[in-house]
Design a protein around this motif. Structure first.
Motif, PDB file in Angstrom:
ATOM      1  N   VAL A   9       0.844  -1.195   0.000  1.00 36.07           N
ATOM      2  CA  VAL A   9       0.000   0.000   0.000  1.00 36.07           C
ATOM      3  C   VAL A   9       0.878   1.243   0.000  1.00 36.07           C
ATOM      4  CG1 VAL A   9      -1.987  -1.052   1.154  1.00 36.07           C
ATOM      5  CG2 VAL A   9      -0.223   0.049   2.521  1.00 36.07           C
ATOM      6  N   GLU A  10       0.343   2.299  -0.581  1.00 39.08           N
ATOM      7  CA  GLU A  10       0.979   3.603  -0.484  1.00 39.08           C
ATOM      8  C   GLU A  10       0.324   4.342   0.667  1.00 39.08           C
ATOM      9  OE1 GLU A  10       1.254   5.785  -4.150  1.00 39.08           O
ATOM     10  OE2 GLU A  10       2.309   4.124  -5.137  1.00 39.08           O
ATOM     11  N   ILE A  11       1.170   4.940   1.495  1.00 39.23           N
ATOM     12  CA  ILE A  11       0.703   5.605   2.703  1.00 39.23           C
ATOM     13  C   ILE A  11       1.071   7.084   2.618  1.00 39.23           C
ATOM     14  CG2 ILE A  11       0.961   5.703   5.219  1.00 39.23           C
ATOM     15  CD1 ILE A  11       1.618   2.690   5.134  1.00 39.23           C
ATOM     16  N   ASN A  12       0.105   7.933   2.918  1.00 38.42           N
ATOM     17  CA  ASN A  12       0.315   9.387   2.892  1.00 38.42           C
ATOM     18  C   ASN A  12       0.929   9.858   4.204  1.00 38.42           C
ATOM     19  OD1 ASN A  12      -0.708   9.869   0.250  1.00 38.42           O
ATOM     20  ND2 ASN A  12      -2.753   9.515   1.081  1.00 38.42           N
ATOM     21  N   ALA A  13       2.169   9.427   4.422  1.00 32.01           N
ATOM     22  CA  ALA A  13       2.961   9.811   5.595  1.00 32.01           C
ATOM     23  C   ALA A  13       4.419   9.487   5.269  1.00 32.01           C
ATOM     24  CB  ALA A  13       2.509   9.046   6.832  1.00 32.01           C
ATOM     25  N   PRO A  14       5.359  10.214   5.874  1.00 30.63           N
ATOM     26  CA  PRO A  14       6.773   9.929   5.628  1.00 30.63           C
ATOM     27  C   PRO A  14       7.165   8.534   6.120  1.00 30.63           C
ATOM     28  CG  PRO A  14       6.504  12.070   6.711  1.00 30.63           C
ATOM     29  CD  PRO A  14       5.169  11.378   6.735  1.00 30.63           C
ATOM     30  N   ALA A  15       8.208   7.996   5.527  1.00 28.55           N
ATOM     31  CA  ALA A  15       8.695   6.658   5.889  1.00 28.55           C
ATOM     32  C   ALA A  15       9.022   6.563   7.378  1.00 28.55           C
ATOM     33  CB  ALA A  15       9.910   6.296   5.038  1.00 28.55           C
ATOM     34  N   GLU A  16       9.538   7.639   7.965  1.00 33.53           N
ATOM     35  CA  GLU A  16       9.895   7.614   9.386  1.00 33.53           C
ATOM     36  C   GLU A  16       8.663   7.370  10.260  1.00 33.53           C
ATOM     37  OE1 GLU A  16      10.592  10.653   7.493  1.00 33.53           O
ATOM     38  OE2 GLU A  16      12.342   9.538   6.773  1.00 33.53           O
ATOM     39  N   PHE A  89       7.572 -17.381   6.971  1.00 36.85           N
ATOM     40  CA  PHE A  89       8.432 -16.201   6.930  1.00 36.85           C
ATOM     41  C   PHE A  89       7.525 -14.994   6.821  1.00 36.85           C
ATOM     42  CE2 PHE A  89      10.796 -12.919   4.651  1.00 36.85           C
ATOM     43  CZ  PHE A  89      11.963 -12.854   5.402  1.00 36.85           C
ATOM     44  N   ARG A  90       7.828 -13.944   7.591  1.00 36.73           N
ATOM     45  CA  ARG A  90       7.016 -12.728   7.618  1.00 36.73           C
ATOM     46  C   ARG A  90       7.947 -11.536   7.554  1.00 36.73           C
ATOM     47  NH1 ARG A  90       3.264  -9.257   7.041  1.00 36.73           N
ATOM     48  NH2 ARG A  90       2.035  -8.509   8.789  1.00 36.73           N
ATOM     49  N   SER A  91       7.642 -10.567   6.702  1.00 36.58           N
ATOM     50  CA  SER A  91       8.469  -9.363   6.640  1.00 36.58           C
ATOM     51  C   SER A  91       7.610  -8.117   6.487  1.00 36.58           C
ATOM     52  CB  SER A  91       9.486  -9.440   5.502  1.00 36.58           C
ATOM     53  OG  SER A  91       8.848  -9.485   4.245  1.00 36.58           O
ATOM     54  N   HIS A  92       8.188  -7.018   6.944  1.00 41.24           N
ATOM     55  CA  HIS A  92       7.601  -5.683   6.844  1.00 41.24           C
ATOM     56  C   HIS A  92       8.648  -4.806   6.184  1.00 41.24           C
ATOM     57  CE1 HIS A  92       4.435  -6.730   9.767  1.00 41.24           C
ATOM     58  NE2 HIS A  92       5.389  -7.400  10.372  1.00 41.24           N
ATOM     59  N   ASP A  93       8.302  -4.192   5.052  1.00 44.37           N
ATOM     60  CA  ASP A  93       9.244  -3.352   4.323  1.00 44.37           C
ATOM     61  C   ASP A  93       8.677  -1.955   4.147  1.00 44.37           C
ATOM     62  OD1 ASP A  93      11.479  -5.240   3.330  1.00 44.37           O
ATOM     63  OD2 ASP A  93       9.641  -6.330   2.886  1.00 44.37           O
ATOM     64  N   VAL A  94       9.519  -0.962   4.387  1.00 45.55           N
ATOM     65  CA  VAL A  94       9.150   0.440   4.297  1.00 45.55           C
ATOM     66  C   VAL A  94      10.074   1.100   3.274  1.00 45.55           C
ATOM     67  CG1 VAL A  94       9.052   2.618   5.574  1.00 45.55           C
ATOM     68  CG2 VAL A  94       8.364   0.484   6.686  1.00 45.55           C
ATOM     69  N   ALA A  99       9.059  12.732   0.170  1.00 43.93           N
ATOM     70  CA  ALA A  99       9.174  13.222   1.549  1.00 43.93           C
ATOM     71  C   ALA A  99       7.942  12.955   2.404  1.00 43.93           C
ATOM     72  CB  ALA A  99       9.491  14.713   1.545  1.00 43.93           C
ATOM     73  N   THR A 100       6.784  12.780   1.777  1.00 43.07           N
ATOM     74  CA  THR A 100       5.555  12.609   2.565  1.00 43.07           C
ATOM     75  C   THR A 100       4.735  11.375   2.181  1.00 43.07           C
ATOM     76  OG1 THR A 100       4.285  14.032   1.079  1.00 43.07           O
ATOM     77  CG2 THR A 100       5.345  15.091   2.985  1.00 43.07           C
ATOM     78  N   ARG A 101       5.292  10.503   1.352  1.00 42.51           N
ATOM     79  CA  ARG A 101       4.572   9.282   0.972  1.00 42.51           C
ATOM     80  C   ARG A 101       5.513   8.087   1.056  1.00 42.51           C
ATOM     81  NH1 ARG A 101       2.279   8.926  -4.304  1.00 42.51           N
ATOM     82  NH2 ARG A 101       4.176   9.943  -4.973  1.00 42.51           N
ATOM     83  N   THR A 102       4.922   6.953   1.412  1.00 41.47           N
ATOM     84  CA  THR A 102       5.695   5.743   1.665  1.00 41.47           C
ATOM     85  C   THR A 102       4.989   4.536   1.061  1.00 41.47           C
ATOM     86  OG1 THR A 102       6.419   6.697   3.760  1.00 41.47           O
ATOM     87  CG2 THR A 102       6.665   4.311   3.529  1.00 41.47           C
ATOM     88  N   ALA A 141      -0.461   5.441  10.598  1.00 42.31           N
ATOM     89  CA  ALA A 141       0.594   6.350  10.137  1.00 42.31           C
ATOM     90  C   ALA A 141       0.002   7.647   9.588  1.00 42.31           C
ATOM     91  CB  ALA A 141       1.463   5.660   9.077  1.00 42.31           C
ATOM     92  N   GLU A 142      -1.069   7.531   8.817  1.00 33.38           N
ATOM     93  CA  GLU A 142      -1.695   8.740   8.263  1.00 33.38           C
ATOM     94  C   GLU A 142      -2.297   9.604   9.374  1.00 33.38           C
ATOM     95  OE1 GLU A 142      -4.274   7.314   5.127  1.00 33.38           O
ATOM     96  OE2 GLU A 142      -2.576   7.063   3.751  1.00 33.38           O
ATOM     97  N   GLU A 143      -2.911   8.986  10.374  1.00 30.65           N
ATOM     98  CA  GLU A 143      -3.456   9.745  11.507  1.00 30.65           C
ATOM     99  C   GLU A 143      -2.357  10.476  12.262  1.00 30.65           C
ATOM    100  OE1 GLU A 143      -5.461   6.793  13.846  1.00 30.65           O
ATOM    101  OE2 GLU A 143      -7.131   6.613  12.421  1.00 30.65           O
ATOM    102  N   LEU A 144      -1.254   9.782  12.537  1.00 28.74           N
ATOM    103  CA  LEU A 144      -0.133  10.417  13.233  1.00 28.74           C
ATOM    104  C   LEU A 144       0.418  11.593  12.435  1.00 28.74           C
ATOM    105  CD1 LEU A 144       1.912   7.389  14.631  1.00 28.74           C
ATOM    106  CD2 LEU A 144       0.674   9.112  15.960  1.00 28.74           C
ATOM    107  N   TRP A 145       0.571  11.389  11.127  1.00 32.54           N
ATOM    108  CA  TRP A 145       1.133  12.434  10.283  1.00 32.54           C
ATOM    109  C   TRP A 145       0.210  13.654  10.230  1.00 32.54           C
ATOM    110  CZ3 TRP A 145       5.267  14.545   8.949  1.00 32.54           C
ATOM    111  CH2 TRP A 145       5.394  15.333   7.802  1.00 32.54           C
ATOM    112  N   ILE A 146      -1.078  13.429  10.073  1.00 26.84           N
ATOM    113  CA  ILE A 146      -2.040  14.547  10.064  1.00 26.84           C
ATOM    114  C   ILE A 146      -1.990  15.292  11.393  1.00 26.84           C
ATOM    115  CG2 ILE A 146      -4.511  15.113  10.088  1.00 26.84           C
ATOM    116  CD1 ILE A 146      -4.813  12.853   7.937  1.00 26.84           C
ATOM    117  N   HIS A 147      -1.972  14.533  12.498  1.00 25.62           N
ATOM    118  CA  HIS A 147      -1.914  15.148  13.825  1.00 25.62           C
ATOM    119  C   HIS A 147      -0.652  15.996  13.977  1.00 25.62           C
ATOM    120  CE1 HIS A 147      -2.433  15.677  18.126  1.00 25.62           C
ATOM    121  NE2 HIS A 147      -1.190  15.242  18.295  1.00 25.62           N
ATOM    122  N   ARG A 148       0.478  15.473  13.550  1.00 21.83           N
ATOM    123  CA  ARG A 148       1.744  16.209  13.682  1.00 21.83           C
ATOM    124  C   ARG A 148       1.776  17.442  12.785  1.00 21.83           C
ATOM    125  NH1 ARG A 148       5.497  10.838  14.296  1.00 21.83           N
ATOM    126  NH2 ARG A 148       4.633  10.313  16.338  1.00 21.83           N
TER     127      ARG A 148
END
Length: 155
Positions: A9-16, A89-94, A99-102, A141-148
């Motif tokens: 998925v594409e997320i509207n928040a920075p990778a961090e 096997f399970r992985s999470h990749d970012v 600058a604002t999408r991940t 992540a999107e909620e945190l980014w909007i809040h920040r």
């Protein structure tokens, strides 16, 4: 032959921010409908203890950390069942898009001859669980980014 569940998925928040959501295991109960509890150092070789909601009551599960790349990836797997009967096997990749999408990739595979039994019993629940977690990462992540952004703007 492997059974694979892969969601990107594409997320509207920075990778961090996305990484913060994934790596902050104590906060999983706040946003994760599938893995409702997780504890680990995230160091390769160390355990990751989870409570996973596959059935009516959450199931305790211990897996083992395989990879950890700060800000980018972590992966773990179950202790294989002898004779090649079952392994996972399970992985999470970012991956930053800008600058604002991940881009977040959730990957899981199950292999071994016992996978047929596991899938006969749990396939739909596994697919729904991983989809719910992926959507939970995105939403949190999107909620945190909007809040920040709101806090930084003074409003």
């Amino acid at each position: 032959m492997r059974f694979v569940i892969e969601k990107t998925v594409e997320i509207n928040a920075p990778a961090e921010v996305v990484w913060e959501v994934l790596a902050d295991l104590p906060k999983y109960p706040q946003w994760n409908p599938f893995c409702i509890e997780a504890r680990s150092t995230l160091k390769p070789g160390d355990p990751i203890d989870m409570k996973v909601k596959l059935l009516a009551r959450p199931q305790a599960q211990r897996e083992w950390m395989k990879e950890y790349v700060e800000g980018r990836r972590f992966a773990y797997s179950m202790k294989p069942v002898p004779g090649g009967a079952l392994s996972s096997f399970r992985s999470h990749d970012v991956e930053p898009i800008d600058a604002t999408r991940t881009r977040y990739r959730s990957y899981f595979h199950l292999q071994g001859w016992l996978r047929f039994l596991v899938l006969a019993l749990l396939r739909d629940k596994l697919e729904a669980g991983f989809a719910g977690m992926t959507d939970g990462v995105r939403r949190r992540a999107e909620e945190l980014w909007i809040h920040r952004q709101t806090q930084a703007g003074g409003g």
